[in-house]
Design a protein around this motif. Sequence first.
Motif, PDB file in Angstrom:
ATOM      1  N   SER B  48     -60.096  61.440  26.800  1.00 34.02           N
ATOM      2  CA  SER B  48     -59.858  62.799  26.320  1.00 34.02           C
ATOM      3  C   SER B  48     -60.041  62.882  24.809  1.00 34.02           C
ATOM      4  O   SER B  48     -60.053  61.861  24.112  1.00 34.02           O
ATOM      5  CB  SER B  48     -58.442  63.226  26.652  1.00 34.02           C
ATOM      6  N   ILE B  49     -60.169  64.083  24.342  1.00 37.70           N
ATOM      7  CA  ILE B  49     -60.291  64.337  22.906  1.00 37.70           C
ATOM      8  C   ILE B  49     -59.096  63.763  22.172  1.00 37.70           C
ATOM      9  O   ILE B  49     -59.239  63.068  21.168  1.00 37.70           O
ATOM     10  CB  ILE B  49     -60.388  65.862  22.675  1.00 37.70           C
ATOM     11  N   GLN B  50     -57.918  64.025  22.678  1.00 37.64           N
ATOM     12  CA  GLN B  50     -56.715  63.535  22.019  1.00 37.64           C
ATOM     13  C   GLN B  50     -56.693  62.008  21.933  1.00 37.64           C
ATOM     14  O   GLN B  50     -56.432  61.448  20.869  1.00 37.64           O
ATOM     15  CB  GLN B  50     -55.477  64.017  22.766  1.00 37.64           C
ATOM     16  N   THR B  51     -56.989  61.373  23.039  1.00 38.46           N
ATOM     17  CA  THR B  51     -56.952  59.908  23.058  1.00 38.46           C
ATOM     18  C   THR B  51     -57.861  59.308  21.996  1.00 38.46           C
ATOM     19  O   THR B  51     -57.453  58.444  21.219  1.00 38.46           O
ATOM     20  CB  THR B  51     -57.389  59.390  24.439  1.00 38.46           C
ATOM     21  N   ILE B  52     -59.089  59.793  21.963  1.00 41.59           N
ATOM     22  CA  ILE B  52     -60.044  59.202  21.023  1.00 41.59           C
ATOM     23  C   ILE B  52     -59.665  59.543  19.592  1.00 41.59           C
ATOM     24  O   ILE B  52     -59.768  58.691  18.703  1.00 41.59           O
ATOM     25  CB  ILE B  52     -61.478  59.655  21.352  1.00 41.59           C
ATOM     26  N   SER B  53     -59.187  60.750  19.357  1.00 43.21           N
ATOM     27  CA  SER B  53     -58.821  61.089  17.982  1.00 43.21           C
ATOM     28  C   SER B  53     -57.681  60.190  17.513  1.00 43.21           C
ATOM     29  O   SER B  53     -57.655  59.751  16.368  1.00 43.21           O
ATOM     30  CB  SER B  53     -58.452  62.562  17.862  1.00 43.21           C
ATOM     31  N   GLU B  54     -56.753  59.873  18.426  1.00 43.95           N
ATOM     32  CA  GLU B  54     -55.667  58.958  18.049  1.00 43.95           C
ATOM     33  C   GLU B  54     -56.176  57.535  17.834  1.00 43.95           C
ATOM     34  O   GLU B  54     -55.785  56.864  16.883  1.00 43.95           O
ATOM     35  CB  GLU B  54     -54.570  58.960  19.111  1.00 43.95           C
ATOM     36  N   THR B  55     -57.033  57.113  18.719  1.00 43.87           N
ATOM     37  CA  THR B  55     -57.592  55.766  18.576  1.00 43.87           C
ATOM     38  C   THR B  55     -58.259  55.588  17.217  1.00 43.87           C
ATOM     39  O   THR B  55     -58.133  54.547  16.584  1.00 43.87           O
ATOM     40  CB  THR B  55     -58.633  55.516  19.680  1.00 43.87           C
ATOM     41  N   LEU B  56     -58.962  56.628  16.799  1.00 47.60           N
ATOM     42  CA  LEU B  56     -59.702  56.518  15.540  1.00 47.60           C
ATOM     43  C   LEU B  56     -58.874  56.969  14.344  1.00 47.60           C
ATOM     44  O   LEU B  56     -59.322  56.846  13.202  1.00 47.60           O
ATOM     45  CB  LEU B  56     -60.990  57.340  15.621  1.00 47.60           C
ATOM     46  N   GLY B  57     -57.689  57.511  14.596  1.00 49.37           N
ATOM     47  CA  GLY B  57     -56.860  57.959  13.491  1.00 49.37           C
ATOM     48  C   GLY B  57     -57.420  59.170  12.781  1.00 49.37           C
ATOM     49  O   GLY B  57     -57.260  59.330  11.583  1.00 49.37           O
ATOM     50  N   ILE B  58     -58.106  60.029  13.542  1.00 49.62           N
ATOM     51  CA  ILE B  58     -58.648  61.260  12.954  1.00 49.62           C
ATOM     52  C   ILE B  58     -57.781  62.434  13.424  1.00 49.62           C
ATOM     53  O   ILE B  58     -57.450  62.512  14.606  1.00 49.62           O
ATOM     54  CB  ILE B  58     -60.108  61.478  13.403  1.00 49.62           C
ATOM     55  N   GLU B  59     -57.401  63.286  12.503  1.00 53.37           N
ATOM     56  CA  GLU B  59     -56.637  64.492  12.840  1.00 53.37           C
ATOM     57  C   GLU B  59     -57.321  65.234  13.977  1.00 53.37           C
ATOM     58  O   GLU B  59     -58.526  65.411  13.979  1.00 53.37           O
ATOM     59  CB  GLU B  59     -56.605  65.394  11.610  1.00 53.37           C
ATOM     60  N   MET B  60     -56.523  65.706  14.934  1.00 52.97           N
ATOM     61  CA  MET B  60     -57.135  66.251  16.138  1.00 52.97           C
ATOM     62  C   MET B  60     -58.017  67.463  15.859  1.00 52.97           C
ATOM     63  O   MET B  60     -59.070  67.617  16.463  1.00 52.97           O
ATOM     64  CB  MET B  60     -56.094  66.593  17.189  1.00 52.97           C
ATOM     65  N   SER B  61     -57.588  68.325  14.939  1.00 53.88           N
ATOM     66  CA  SER B  61     -58.422  69.503  14.684  1.00 53.88           C
ATOM     67  C   SER B  61     -59.745  69.102  14.039  1.00 53.88           C
ATOM     68  O   SER B  61     -60.800  69.626  14.400  1.00 53.88           O
ATOM     69  CB  SER B  61     -57.674  70.506  13.808  1.00 53.88           C
ATOM     70  N   THR B  62     -59.672  68.165  13.130  1.00 55.96           N
ATOM     71  CA  THR B  62     -60.896  67.643  12.512  1.00 55.96           C
ATOM     72  C   THR B  62     -61.790  67.027  13.579  1.00 55.96           C
ATOM     73  O   THR B  62     -62.993  67.297  13.640  1.00 55.96           O
ATOM     74  CB  THR B  62     -60.548  66.559  11.477  1.00 55.96           C
ATOM     75  N   PHE B  63     -61.168  66.253  14.433  1.00 53.13           N
ATOM     76  CA  PHE B  63     -61.926  65.585  15.486  1.00 53.13           C
ATOM     77  C   PHE B  63     -62.586  66.601  16.417  1.00 53.13           C
ATOM     78  O   PHE B  63     -63.770  66.482  16.751  1.00 53.13           O
ATOM     79  CB  PHE B  63     -61.001  64.673  16.277  1.00 53.13           C
ATOM     80  N   SER B  64     -61.816  67.602  16.786  1.00 57.91           N
ATOM     81  CA  SER B  64     -62.343  68.638  17.678  1.00 57.91           C
ATOM     82  C   SER B  64     -63.613  69.262  17.108  1.00 57.91           C
ATOM     83  O   SER B  64     -64.601  69.464  17.808  1.00 57.91           O
ATOM     84  CB  SER B  64     -61.270  69.711  17.885  1.00 57.91           C
ATOM     85  N   ARG B  65     -63.585  69.518  15.806  1.00 56.48           N
ATOM     86  CA  ARG B  65     -64.771  70.116  15.178  1.00 56.48           C
ATOM     87  C   ARG B  65     -65.923  69.127  15.084  1.00 56.48           C
ATOM     88  O   ARG B  65     -67.085  69.495  15.244  1.00 56.48           O
ATOM     89  CB  ARG B  65     -64.401  70.652  13.801  1.00 56.48           C
ATOM     90  N   GLN B  66     -65.620  67.860  14.834  1.00 57.58           N
ATOM     91  CA  GLN B  66     -66.679  66.860  14.811  1.00 57.58           C
ATOM     92  C   GLN B  66     -67.358  66.801  16.181  1.00 57.58           C
ATOM     93  O   GLN B  66     -68.582  66.689  16.278  1.00 57.58           O
ATOM     94  CB  GLN B  66     -66.122  65.477  14.446  1.00 57.58           C
TER      95      GLN B  66
END
Lengths: 154, 154
Positions: B48-66
């Motif tokens: 999921s988006i959340q899982t990967i954003s946490e794994t990479l330590g990227i803020e979820m909103s930033t990650f979502s836009r990436q």
Amino acid sequence: MENLREMFQIMIRRFGFLDKYCCSTGGYNISLVQSHILYEIWRRPRQSIQTISETLGIEMSTFSRQIQTLVKMNLVKKSPSSDDGRVFVLSLTEEGKEVADQIDDQMNSFLDDVFSRMSAFEKETVIHSIKLLNASMAQSDRCCSPVSCKQVKE
Amino acid sequence: MENLREMFQIMIRRFGFLDKYCCSTGGYNISLVQSHILYEIWRRPRQSIQTISETLGIEMSTFSRQIQTLVKMNLVKKSPSSDDGRVFVLSLTEEGKEVADQIDDQMNSFLDDVFSRMSAFEKETVIHSIKLLNASMAQSDRCCSPVSCKQVKE
DNA sequence: AGTATATATTTGCATATTGCAAATAAATAG
DNA sequence: CTATTTATTTGCAATATGCAAATATATACT
């Protein structure tokens, strides 16, 4: 985990977290990039803006602005070079040194924590290996330095 | 160079260059962050988006836009999870796999270059050490993972 | 000396990235 | 079936980035 690249990718990621956490500690709010800049100025003071920006692989205009910010934050001092009127050399202010020291303490404390999970022999092995890696990367003209990046671009 | 932190700082910097150069290769213009995202999706698809954003330590909103950007670039596919209607799982498109493979090839080629400057025994030692380091960092609850960052923040 | 060229640094500008808080949407608990 | 939790997106304001142009000083040449 036997894939070489995977091993390195994960290691780098972990050190990225380490770096990121260490620089947002102790009241100051330093970005990751800024902490790398402080470190390099601490390591080799009185280098020019260009030299350090190249060492760190940061675009010079971006770097120049980062320095402006750090000067405003009273962490970095910009002094005109006596040799060359175009050049400014960088050093840390007292406050800058304090911040750099705090970051250094955090980093060392985390490194201690990591190494505490190994035997003395394992620790020596790891340290020896990092030296080997650094030496090999320094030798390579294909990678691991901003200069090589430029060469390949052209 | 006997200072522990310095050794690691330089090593990390060099790997940063390696990463940065590898991701801007082969026609595609991928940012460093994007290459880390592609790597993680390649390594573990259908997270999921959340899982990967946490794994990479990227803020979820930033990650979502990436991810939105990478989807527009036709490198990543976002599919609704069948288990949970809120969740989207990520995978690479064919083009995304090609890009990830290109980056992987570059990385491996650079790593080969670095290791070519060592004896077979030294290479084994280094690889063994990276494993030790990764294992120790994984054990530590004080560092090296985004989770610990969160814990300390609170 | 005086002009042309090279080098170090800064600035303008357009774009991209970031983080937080709020909005949306779907799941789960009571 | 309402209240609460969880996953994702969006608004917004602040920062960071890269390139090209501007500025300022140094060096080379005649």
